[in-house]
Design an enzyme around this catalytic site. Structure first.
Site, PDB file in Angstrom:
ATOM      1  N   GLU A   1       1.161  -0.318  -5.126  1.00  0.00           N
ATOM      2  CA  GLU A   1       0.126   0.693  -5.344  1.00  0.00           C
ATOM      3  C   GLU A   1       0.846   2.040  -5.305  1.00  0.00           C
ATOM      4  OE1 GLU A   1      -2.910   3.667  -3.936  1.00  0.00           O
ATOM      5  OE2 GLU A   1      -1.705   2.605  -2.462  1.00  0.00           O
TER       6      GLU A   1
ATOM      7  N   ASP B   1       0.817  -1.208   0.000  1.00  0.00           N
ATOM      8  CA  ASP B   1       0.000   0.000   0.000  1.00  0.00           C
ATOM      9  C   ASP B   1       0.856   1.265   0.000  1.00  0.00           C
ATOM     10  OD1 ASP B   1      -2.626   1.379   0.447  1.00  0.00           O
ATOM     11  OD2 ASP B   1      -1.659   1.949   2.325  1.00  0.00           O
TER      12      ASP B   1
END
Length: 633
Positions: free
Chosen positions: A355, A312
């Site tokens: 990401e 993330d």
């Protein structure tokens, strides 16, 4: 071998240097068994170098800090206690009295299980002894680069629920019963779970964690998750975990300022505090933090058989606080390179995706040439440009025509996953369907083009759960998906299109074999601005096995429209989003499309086809060449 025997000068040196990948074998609570497998003791080990005193408070001592003391067994700050008896399932925490005489109550950073929130305790748990049945998957599944990858992104707490109460969750085993047939029906190759480790606030979706080694008690115990993954592997579906090495929850019982000092987080408050998210940033340049996180990733590989990680907020790792003006975070970038080395050495078939919204060079390049070592990166540019385009009324799309072609300018700079993720259907952004312009029918037509475009554009695919139902409402973490929508024809037919196009992607080599290589794609016509038409071809390793994609982003219908093709056989319609079975108007191509030696679109041959309104069509060559009739003399 006892935990105590594993703690020597070598272990402590390498742990401090960030070189340990199995710290979970030493730290935490470890059950001791006799020869018959009975629990006879429990060893507790904690790293807290700034502690003056550490006590264990648990169910067995009525949470009284005076009854169970730990002992510092080395100068580095390793605290240890061995308690005789059976402590399995017992709740406990650590009372840490710092050298500054402050008192902290902390859950165990290496706990294998935790009590259900709002309790903040860790639990003694036997993480061993699960009997796996996924040997076929573990030993035979291939690397993914020339294989289909279609990921179903999923939040375990809101896919299906028993009720509307805050704890009305299905457990891992109950989810397995419902999820297995569902994924098989759609042809998804992987499922990606939003963070599964323990977190105090449901509304954080798991992104603000406190116990990295403890899977969330909301859905059962760790062996329940092992069972779910085991069952997924048995039907050939890989499992990816959403993993957050960058920031942590600031709740008092978590890692934040763990022993009264920034043990795992930044000492500098200016880069530690992530004010926009209310979290604290971990210092990935510290050896202790690296050992903690490397070990955590390896823990999920070894104990849970996961097939990869989605990391993330990578831009927040590359640059301090995610701001390019703050400069590159050298420590974090080195951490990512070493992480990839550890993971791919263990299993080079893993998916390690970033990401990342930055333009930092080499995110999916090997660390050996200066890259970060990921093998996939979310294409946030493709996602943003695509959704901006589809929000436009068709009459205005001609002015932004190249928003859909720009992605191919940089497509092979990295190895991309095309995400239509949870981030795009929350916080008042609207569902995918609700982003679409036009009347009721046109909204569904546009939605189908969007999904068809994603499945035929080069790059691996990711779709957030529920999007396949074409809901009008945004995703809500506290309620289950809108399953009742399947009672309505427009949603049911749109869902059928999603189901069919995902299976076509999975089964057609032309859509995946070369999707990471330039020779796998060519535009036939990328510049038809006035009609908002796009023609492109996708190729398998066998050039003759290819698919022609025709996309019409206006409500106009075109009959007998000439399209340049590169084959030597007739074509047939593989799928058409305007088919009545998908809720369309029925402008389809029922018969074979004859190949003509008429050069068009810079191709030597062409076909005449019907192009439906607001539709996407895939054409494929028939298997046999057409028989040429001899002219009569």
């Amino acid at each position: 071998m006892s935990v105590r025997d594993k703690i020597d000068s070598n272990f402590l040196y390498f742990f401090d240097q960030g070189k340990v990948t199995n710290a979970y074998e030493v730290f935490g609570a470890h059950l001791v068994k006799d020869e018959e497998g009975n629990n006879i003791a429990c060893e507790f080990t904690l790293y807290a170098p700034n502690a003056k005193e550490v006590n264990i408070i648990g169910e067995w001592n009525d949470f009284d800090p005076k009854k169970t003391k730990m002992f510092c067994i080395d100068s580095k700050g390793i605290w240890y206690a061995k308690l005789e008896g059976n402590y399995e399932w017992s709740r406990y925490k650590y009372q840490i009295i710092t050298k500054q005489n402050n008192v902290n109550y902390k859950s165990d950073p290496f706990a294998f299980y935790s009590a259900l929130r709002p309790l903040q305790d860790s639990k003694v748990y036997n993480i061993n002894d699960y009997k796996w049945n996924d040997d076929m998957w573990m030993y035979t599944h291939p690397k993914t680069y020339d294989k289909p990858v279609c990921i179903y992104e999923m939040h375990l707490g809101s896919w299906m629920r028993k009720g509307e109460g805050e704890n009305d969750f299905y457990c891992y085993t109950e989810i397995a019963e419902r999820l297995i047939p569902y994924l098989k029906e759609y042809g998804f190759t992987h499922v990606e779970f939003l963070p599964v480790y323990e977190h105090p606030l449901d509304a954080s979706w798991g992104y603000q964690g406190v116990s990295y080694y403890s899977v969330s008690a909301r859905y059962g115990d760790p062996k329940g998750l092992m069972y779910l993954i085991d069952q997924l592997h048995q039907i050939g579906v890989g499992v990816i975990l959403d993993w957050v090495p960058g920031h942590i929850c600031k709740d008092s019982h978590g890692l934040y300022m763990f022993d009264g000092t920034a043990l795992y987080d930044y000492s500098d408050e200016n880069i530690r505090e992530n004010k926009s998210w209310g979290t604290a940033n971990l210092d990935l340049g510290k050896g202790t933090t690296r050992s903690f996180l490397y070990s955590n990733a390896m823990f999920y590989l070894k104990y849970f058989h996961v097939d990869g990680f989605r990391v993330d907020a990578v831009s927040n790792l590359i640059y301090h606080l995610g701001n390019k003006e703050n400069g590159v975070n050298i420590g974090a970038c080195e951490f990512l390179r070493e992480l990839s080395a550890h993971l791919f050495k263990y299993d080079d078939r893993l998916i390690l995706s970033a990401e990342d919204s930055s333009d930092y060079w080499g995110v999916t390049k090997p660390a050996s040439i200066g890259g970060l070592g990921f093998n996939y990166k979310w294409d946030m540019g493709w996602m943003n440009d695509t959704l901006k385009y589809f929000k436009l009324d068709p009459i205005y799309r001609r002015y932004d025509h190249h928003k859909l072609t720009f992605s191919m300018v940089y497509n092979y700079n990295e190895q991309f996953i095309l995400p239509l993720s949870h981030d795009e259907v929350v916080h008042m952004k609207g569902s995918l369907l609700n982003k679409m312009p036009g009347d009721y029918w046109q909204m569904f037509a546009n939605f189908k083009i969007l999904i068809g475009y994603q499945m035929t554009h080069p790059g691996k695919k990711l779709l957030f759960m529920g999007s396949e139902l074409a809901p009008f409402s945004e995703w809500g973490f506290a309620r289950e998906l809108d399953w009742n929508l399947m009672e309505y024809e427009s949603h049911k037919t749109a869902n059928q299109f999603v189901k069919d196009i995902t299976n076509i992607y999975k089964n057609e080599k032309a859509l995946y074999e070369l999707e990471l290589e330039p020779k796998g794609f060519t535009y036939i016509d990328a510049d038809n601005v006035n009609q908002s038409l796009y023609f492109y071809a996708r190729f398998a390793k066998d050039f003759n096995e290819h698919i022609i994609v025709v996309m019409n982003n206006t409500p106009n219908t075109y009959f007998n429209y000439r399209i340049g093709v590169m084959g030597d056989r007739n074509y047939y319609e593989l799928i058409n989003s305007d088919d009545v079975k998908y809720g369309g108007s029925g402008k389809i191509n029922n018969s074979e499309l004859k190949i003509e030696n008429y050069a068009f679109n810079n191709q030597k041959q062409s076909i005449l086809a019907t192009i439906p309104p607001l539709g996407i069509v895939l054409f494929k060559m028939v298997k046999e060449k057409p028989i040429k009739k001899k002219n009569k003399v």
